[in-house]
Design a protein around this motif. Structure first.
Motif, PDB file in Angstrom:
ATOM      1  N   GLY A 106      45.630  46.667   9.597  1.00 14.77           N
ATOM      2  CA  GLY A 106      46.440  45.910  10.551  1.00 14.77           C
ATOM      3  C   GLY A 106      45.916  44.507  10.771  1.00 14.77           C
ATOM      4  N   LEU A 107      44.596  44.384  10.897  1.00 15.94           N
ATOM      5  CA  LEU A 107      43.986  43.060  11.070  1.00 15.94           C
ATOM      6  C   LEU A 107      44.282  42.168   9.869  1.00 15.94           C
ATOM      7  CD1 LEU A 107      40.518  44.118  12.513  1.00 15.94           C
ATOM      8  CD2 LEU A 107      42.272  42.799  13.716  1.00 15.94           C
ATOM      9  N   ALA A 108      44.100  42.719   8.681  1.00 11.64           N
ATOM     10  CA  ALA A 108      44.338  41.932   7.461  1.00 11.64           C
ATOM     11  C   ALA A 108      45.809  41.544   7.341  1.00 11.64           C
ATOM     12  CB  ALA A 108      43.888  42.718   6.235  1.00 11.64           C
ATOM     13  N   ALA A 109      46.716  42.485   7.580  1.00  7.00           N
ATOM     14  CA  ALA A 109      48.146  42.197   7.455  1.00  7.00           C
ATOM     15  C   ALA A 109      48.587  41.117   8.435  1.00  7.00           C
ATOM     16  CB  ALA A 109      48.959  43.472   7.677  1.00  7.00           C
ATOM     17  N   ALA A 110      48.177  41.243   9.691  1.00  9.21           N
ATOM     18  CA  ALA A 110      48.567  40.259  10.705  1.00  9.21           C
ATOM     19  C   ALA A 110      47.963  38.888  10.410  1.00  9.21           C
ATOM     20  CB  ALA A 110      48.142  40.745  12.090  1.00  9.21           C
ATOM     21  N   SER A 111      46.717  38.858   9.983  1.00 10.64           N
ATOM     22  CA  SER A 111      46.046  37.593   9.682  1.00 10.64           C
ATOM     23  C   SER A 111      46.716  36.863   8.525  1.00 10.64           C
ATOM     24  CB  SER A 111      44.574  37.840   9.326  1.00 10.64           C
ATOM     25  OG  SER A 111      43.888  38.388  10.407  1.00 10.64           O
ATOM     26  N   ILE A 112      46.969  37.588   7.457  1.00  9.02           N
ATOM     27  CA  ILE A 112      47.581  36.968   6.268  1.00  9.02           C
ATOM     28  C   ILE A 112      48.988  36.482   6.585  1.00  9.02           C
ATOM     29  CG2 ILE A 112      48.432  37.441   3.932  1.00  9.02           C
ATOM     30  CD1 ILE A 112      45.920  39.286   3.643  1.00  9.02           C
ATOM     31  N   ALA A 113      49.754  37.295   7.298  1.00  8.64           N
ATOM     32  CA  ALA A 113      51.112  36.874   7.656  1.00  8.64           C
ATOM     33  C   ALA A 113      51.081  35.604   8.500  1.00  8.64           C
ATOM     34  CB  ALA A 113      51.825  37.992   8.409  1.00  8.64           C
ATOM     35  N   ALA A 114      50.232  35.577   9.509  1.00 12.19           N
ATOM     36  CA  ALA A 114      50.147  34.404  10.392  1.00 12.19           C
ATOM     37  C   ALA A 114      49.676  33.171   9.633  1.00 12.19           C
ATOM     38  CB  ALA A 114      49.222  34.706  11.567  1.00 12.19           C
ATOM     39  N   ILE A 161      51.411  47.382  13.680  1.00  9.10           N
ATOM     40  CA  ILE A 161      50.922  48.420  14.584  1.00  9.10           C
ATOM     41  C   ILE A 161      49.568  48.913  14.097  1.00  9.10           C
ATOM     42  CG2 ILE A 161      51.375  50.699  15.560  1.00  9.10           C
ATOM     43  CD1 ILE A 161      54.378  50.052  15.190  1.00  9.10           C
ATOM     44  N   GLY A 162      48.572  48.731  14.953  1.00  8.64           N
ATOM     45  CA  GLY A 162      47.219  49.198  14.660  1.00  8.64           C
ATOM     46  C   GLY A 162      46.260  48.061  14.399  1.00  8.64           C
ATOM     47  N   PHE A 209      41.368  37.278  12.081  1.00 13.07           N
ATOM     48  CA  PHE A 209      42.527  37.540  12.927  1.00 13.07           C
ATOM     49  C   PHE A 209      42.560  36.565  14.106  1.00 13.07           C
ATOM     50  CE2 PHE A 209      44.320  39.409  16.744  1.00 13.07           C
ATOM     51  CZ  PHE A 209      45.619  39.663  16.317  1.00 13.07           C
ATOM     52  N   ARG A 210      41.443  36.394  14.774  1.00 11.28           N
ATOM     53  CA  ARG A 210      41.373  35.497  15.935  1.00 11.28           C
ATOM     54  C   ARG A 210      41.749  34.059  15.555  1.00 11.28           C
ATOM     55  NH1 ARG A 210      41.196  38.687  20.215  1.00 11.28           N
ATOM     56  NH2 ARG A 210      39.432  40.093  20.377  1.00 11.28           N
ATOM     57  N   GLU A 211      41.369  33.633  14.373  1.00 15.95           N
ATOM     58  CA  GLU A 211      41.651  32.273  13.911  1.00 15.95           C
ATOM     59  C   GLU A 211      43.063  32.106  13.355  1.00 15.95           C
ATOM     60  OE1 GLU A 211      38.582  31.338  11.112  1.00 15.95           O
ATOM     61  OE2 GLU A 211      36.992  31.656  12.604  1.00 15.95           O
ATOM     62  N   THR A 252      40.055  47.008  22.344  1.00 14.70           N
ATOM     63  CA  THR A 252      39.368  46.070  21.456  1.00 14.70           C
ATOM     64  C   THR A 252      39.843  46.243  20.017  1.00 14.70           C
ATOM     65  OG1 THR A 252      37.543  47.607  21.086  1.00 14.70           O
ATOM     66  CG2 THR A 252      37.299  46.037  22.896  1.00 14.70           C
ATOM     67  N   LEU A 253      39.702  45.191  19.249  1.00 16.81           N
ATOM     68  CA  LEU A 253      40.087  45.221  17.845  1.00 16.81           C
ATOM     69  C   LEU A 253      39.031  45.938  17.003  1.00 16.81           C
ATOM     70  CD1 LEU A 253      41.305  41.531  17.566  1.00 16.81           C
ATOM     71  CD2 LEU A 253      42.736  43.579  17.470  1.00 16.81           C
ATOM     72  N   GLY A 254      39.446  46.448  15.859  1.00 17.48           N
ATOM     73  CA  GLY A 254      38.520  47.073  14.928  1.00 17.48           C
ATOM     74  C   GLY A 254      38.916  48.460  14.490  1.00 17.48           C
ATOM     75  N   GLY A 255      39.756  49.105  15.265  1.00 15.49           N
ATOM     76  CA  GLY A 255      40.197  50.453  14.902  1.00 15.49           C
ATOM     77  C   GLY A 255      39.068  51.468  14.966  1.00 15.49           C
ATOM     78  N   GLN A 256      39.248  52.585  14.313  1.00 14.13           N
ATOM     79  CA  GLN A 256      38.246  53.652  14.313  1.00 14.13           C
ATOM     80  C   GLN A 256      37.029  53.280  13.475  1.00 14.13           C
ATOM     81  OE1 GLN A 256      38.587  56.364  16.273  1.00 14.13           O
ATOM     82  NE2 GLN A 256      40.489  55.421  16.954  1.00 14.13           N
ATOM     83  N   ILE A 257      37.247  52.522  12.412  1.00 11.10           N
ATOM     84  CA  ILE A 257      36.150  52.186  11.499  1.00 11.10           C
ATOM     85  C   ILE A 257      35.221  51.152  12.105  1.00 11.10           C
ATOM     86  CG2 ILE A 257      35.595  51.174   9.258  1.00 11.10           C
ATOM     87  CD1 ILE A 257      38.192  52.452   8.223  1.00 11.10           C
ATOM     88  N   TYR A 258      35.786  50.107  12.695  1.00 14.61           N
ATOM     89  CA  TYR A 258      34.984  49.009  13.237  1.00 14.61           C
ATOM     90  C   TYR A 258      35.025  48.992  14.764  1.00 14.61           C
ATOM     91  CZ  TYR A 258      35.362  47.425   8.416  1.00 14.61           C
ATOM     92  OH  TYR A 258      35.330  47.338   7.058  1.00 14.61           O
TER      93      TYR A 258
END
Length: 84
Positions: free
Chosen positions: A16-24, A10-11, A72-74, A38-44
């Protein structure tokens, strides 16, 4: 959602991007849920559509967000935007 996932993140910010990418990348079928369009959250925020000039003004750390979104996209993880 029409599919079950062993991992739902979630997020769509940096963590969130790092967690989902590494898991996948390790073979875990993963879906990332985010309330934003869009992806990136508040920071990006809007990292995929920001102009190069604006990105340079925001600095090197902001540009790091492009790497996270690209990874993440890859990765093969799926993104479910505007999830509440």
């Amino acid at each position: 959602m029409d599919k079950h996932y062993p991992l739902v993140v979630i997020g769509g910010g940096p963590a969130g991007l790092a967690a989902a990418s590494i898991a996948a990348e390790h073979g875990v079928s993963c879906r990332l849920l985010d309330e934003q369009t869009t992806l990136g959250g508040q920071i990006y925020r809007s990292i995929e559509t920001v102009s190069p000039q604006r990105a340079q003004q925001l600095g090197a750390e902001y540009l790091r967000g492009k790497e996270l979104v690209s990874a993440f996209r890859e990765s093969g993880a799926t993104h479910c935007p505007q999830t509440r």
